[in-house]
Design an enzyme around this catalytic site. Structure first.
Site: not given
Length: 233
Positions: A62, A128, A135, A130
């Site tokens: 990314d 979380n 996400e 990810h």
């Protein structure tokens, strides 16, 4: 899914490097790479080794949208500083953090991934759950896409910026399908803040609400983690 408990990130880097050497001996040509603090000791092992990477290709997970590759907070800059300057690869691909034409960049990067199947993918994990910048709620069949970053992700990454307002709110990320297409995967997790995500990844339900739980569907995943990250298992 194999879970390896390590004392710290230094030991984790060494364990991952041994796995990498085995994959290279078996003909691996393309590595999928990640940024952040979790893989840093692994990259140090690569840099300090006498292995030649000049015939290997890398693809990164990314990149932030809006940060030029010369920006010290960009992931391209991170990779140059921590790996590529010291250990050149034949080719090193990262998404371009272009604001004006993100859709074209998404298409370009999906083609790069199609042309360079990943033999070993390196991952970290967010609080979380990810992976990459996928996400919660990201479809498991997603490919490279433009991401609106979750507030918890922005807050977690704010430590790398002068102030939280400087953290980009968008990124271009490999999709979960791209990640799962890799032949083998190593995921690093360190610290108590990752414990809940790791528990869900290893033993929770497979759900798009926890992107890393998708790894339960992959045949060759190794999680390298410390006691704190494994404390809820």
């Amino acid at each position: 899914m194999k879970v390896i408990k390590v004392e710290n990130q230094v030991q984790g880097g060494k364990v991952a490097f041994e796995i990498l050497k085995e994959k290279l001996a078996n003909g691996a040509q393309t590595l999928g790479l990640a940024t952040g603090s979790s893989p840093l000791e692994f990259y140090k092992e690569i840099v300090e080794s006498d292995l030649d990477f000049s015939n290997l290709t890398s693809v990164n997970l990314d990149e932030y949208v809006g940060l030029d590759g010369d920006n010290p907070q960009s992931y391209r800059y991170f990779m140059q500083e921590n790996l590529f300057n010291q250990k050149p690869f034949k080719e090193s691909f990262l998404p371009r953090g272009v604001k004006d034409n993100a859709e074209a960049e998404v298409e370009r990067y999906n083609q790069i991934l199609a042309d360079h199947p990943v033999d070993l993918q390196i991952l970290g994990i967010g609080r979380n759950g990810h992976i990459g910048f996928n996400e919660p709620g990201t479809p498991f069949d997603s490919q490279t896409h433009l991401v609106e970053l979750d507030q918890s992700t922005i807050e977690a990454n704010a430590r790398f910026f002068a102030k939280i307002e400087d953290v980009p709110t968008q990124a271009i990320s490999m999709g979960i399908k791209n990640i799962l297409d890799a032949k083998s995967i190593i995921l690093f997790a360190y610290g108590e803040s990752k414990a809940e995500a790791i528990a869900g990844t290893v033993s929770g339900p497979v759900t798009e609400n926890l992107p890393a739980s998708s790894l339960q569907n992959h045949p060759d995943v190794t999680i390298i983690a410390d006691a704190e990250a494994l404390s809820l298992l």
